[in-house]
Design a protein around this motif. Sequence first.
Motif, short mmCIF file in Angstrom:
data_model
loop_
_atom_site.label_atom_id
_atom_site.label_comp_id
_atom_site.label_asym_id
_atom_site.label_seq_id
_atom_site.Cartn_x
_atom_site.Cartn_y
_atom_site.Cartn_z
N LYS A 301 13.71 5.42 -52.56
CA LYS A 301 14.26 6.25 -51.48
C LYS A 301 14.21 7.73 -51.84
N SER A 302 13.94 8.55 -50.82
CA SER A 302 13.98 10.01 -50.99
C SER A 302 14.44 10.64 -49.68
N SER A 303 15.07 11.77 -49.76
CA SER A 303 15.62 12.43 -48.58
C SER A 303 14.53 13.07 -47.74
N ILE A 304 14.71 13.03 -46.43
CA ILE A 304 13.80 13.70 -45.50
C ILE A 304 14.64 14.50 -44.51
N LYS A 305 13.97 15.41 -43.81
CA LYS A 305 14.67 16.26 -42.85
C LYS A 305 14.17 15.99 -41.44
N LEU A 306 15.08 16.09 -40.50
CA LEU A 306 14.75 15.92 -39.09
C LEU A 306 13.75 17.00 -38.67
N ASP A 307 12.78 16.62 -37.84
CA ASP A 307 11.79 17.54 -37.27
C ASP A 307 10.84 18.12 -38.31
N GLN A 308 10.80 17.52 -39.49
CA GLN A 308 9.85 17.97 -40.51
C GLN A 308 9.00 16.78 -40.95
N PRO A 309 7.66 16.89 -40.86
CA PRO A 309 6.79 15.77 -41.21
C PRO A 309 6.97 15.35 -42.67
N SER A 335 21.46 6.12 -33.59
CA SER A 335 22.31 6.20 -34.78
C SER A 335 23.11 7.50 -34.72
N LYS A 336 24.04 7.63 -35.64
CA LYS A 336 24.87 8.83 -35.67
C LYS A 336 24.10 10.01 -36.24
N GLU A 337 24.68 11.18 -36.09
CA GLU A 337 24.04 12.40 -36.61
C GLU A 337 24.35 12.52 -38.09
N ALA A 338 23.35 12.29 -38.90
CA ALA A 338 23.51 12.36 -40.36
C ALA A 338 22.13 12.43 -40.99
N GLY A 339 22.10 12.66 -42.29
CA GLY A 339 20.84 12.77 -43.00
C GLY A 339 20.15 11.41 -43.15
N PHE A 340 18.84 11.45 -43.41
CA PHE A 340 18.05 10.23 -43.57
C PHE A 340 17.39 10.19 -44.94
N GLU A 341 17.14 8.97 -45.39
CA GLU A 341 16.29 8.73 -46.55
C GLU A 341 15.18 7.77 -46.13
N VAL A 342 14.04 7.89 -46.79
CA VAL A 342 12.92 7.02 -46.49
C VAL A 342 12.49 6.31 -47.77
N ILE A 378 5.90 -0.94 -45.46
CA ILE A 378 6.48 -0.76 -44.13
C ILE A 378 7.55 0.32 -44.18
N LEU A 379 7.44 1.32 -43.31
CA LEU A 379 8.39 2.44 -43.28
C LEU A 379 9.81 1.93 -43.04
N CYS A 380 10.72 2.36 -43.90
CA CYS A 380 12.12 1.95 -43.79
C CYS A 380 13.00 3.20 -43.88
N LEU A 381 13.90 3.38 -42.90
CA LEU A 381 14.78 4.55 -42.86
C LEU A 381 16.21 4.13 -43.18
N TYR A 382 16.82 4.91 -44.05
CA TYR A 382 18.21 4.66 -44.47
C TYR A 382 19.10 5.79 -43.99
N GLN A 383 20.35 5.42 -43.69
CA GLN A 383 21.37 6.41 -43.36
C GLN A 383 22.67 5.95 -44.01
N ASN A 384 23.17 6.77 -44.93
CA ASN A 384 24.35 6.38 -45.72
C ASN A 384 24.16 5.01 -46.38
N LYS A 385 23.00 4.84 -47.00
CA LYS A 385 22.64 3.63 -47.76
C LYS A 385 22.38 2.40 -46.90
N ALA A 386 22.57 2.49 -45.59
CA ALA A 386 22.33 1.36 -44.70
C ALA A 386 20.99 1.57 -43.98
N ILE A 387 20.25 0.48 -43.81
CA ILE A 387 18.97 0.55 -43.11
C ILE A 387 19.22 0.64 -41.60
#
Length: 412
Positions: A301-309, A335-342, A378-387
């Motif tokens: 997992k690594s952090s990504i930003k909204l609206d940034q490829p 989902s709620k407004e929060a950071g994402f990890e991929v 397969i692309l997997c997105l996490y938010q607060n450790k939950a998929i």
Amino acid sequence: MDKLKQFLIDYNLDFTNKTVIVACSAGPDSLALVDMLKDWPLKLIVAHFDHQIREDSYLETKLLQQYCQKNKLMLCVEKWSKHVNKTEAAAREARYNFLLELAKSWHADYLLTAHHGDDYLENILLKLIRSGDPAEMSSLQAVGQMAGVKLARPLLYYSKAELTKYLLDKHLAFITDETNLTNENLRNRIRHQVVPLLKKENPAILKNGRVFGQKMLAYQGVAQKAFSDLELEPVAGSLRIKKKLLANYTDAEKNLFWEGKIWKYYNERVHLDNWQSGIYRVLEYQDYFYLFKGQPKFVDKSSIKLDQPFTFHGRKYLITTQLNPQAKLVGTFWSKEAGFEVGSAISGSKLQLKNGHHAKSKKFFAQAAIPNILRPAILCLYQNKAIVFIENVYKNQKCANDFIKYYVFLVN
């Protein structure tokens, strides 16, 4: 009628008033081709690539300069000055790059090489020994395309002996590459030891070699047309097709299908053994056949930003809250407004259901017919450790008034 004119008739070619480039090494074959064409009503350009591998290679250029000056022909010479890798494959690539660039710069109608009947037969035997792949055995086509340039081999009706005799009868000088006289490589051993025996058994062996090649090309064309409507679906770097679409084909025909698709999608000739060849593998899973190139690796997992490829397994994605008509939509989720990890889905991960319960991710992967080997890709997105999202597999099923709709796109 001479064999050159017969070749043009058989393949419906016309050099009249055309710009024709002949790849010429100053050897007997290519020099004979130039001499045969020098008085024809066409624009003839002699192209010579000096590999500078042999110390005396300059003699080839000197001979061609003398010949072209005497016959008032245009000569274009290129030297391979920056070469570290002196393999035959590297030399061939550099030579054809020069020829293709020259052809495009002159808007040439044809690029001609001087392969003859002996070359054709040697190629068949060489590929038979090395791979047995019919596609490789018939790779020396009489007429074809290379990088948008029409390529022809008009001397295939001639033998090596006929071309050498042509020059000797006209008292024309040529250069013999001494490396062709040894038996150090397989091609030379075929040329000096095998082909003479075959000619002794049947003097028409060169013609039979051409017939074999032409028929193999025809068979391949029929196979390609039969398979042309069977397109593969891309899935996370792999390719798949419904098993039922191949149900009426034998295992040998399925092998041919997959080898053709590997050539189409990856530009590599392979011979599948038990549906495997090197990094390529065909896997049967549920209702699908999957084609893999290599084995996908697990991505932490690594952090990504909204609206940034961002890039995941070589594919570029974008997560946004706005529609993007310029990109390909992969999926949506709330989902709620929060950071994402991929990252890849962690084995044993649990996904939230609508009723508040959880189910293991492997259940959703199985429902989507995604085999174990492919799941790390397969692309997997996490938010607060939950998929909250798995591409084509799962999207967050929990709802709340403050949730936002997110879009996942593939971008160039």
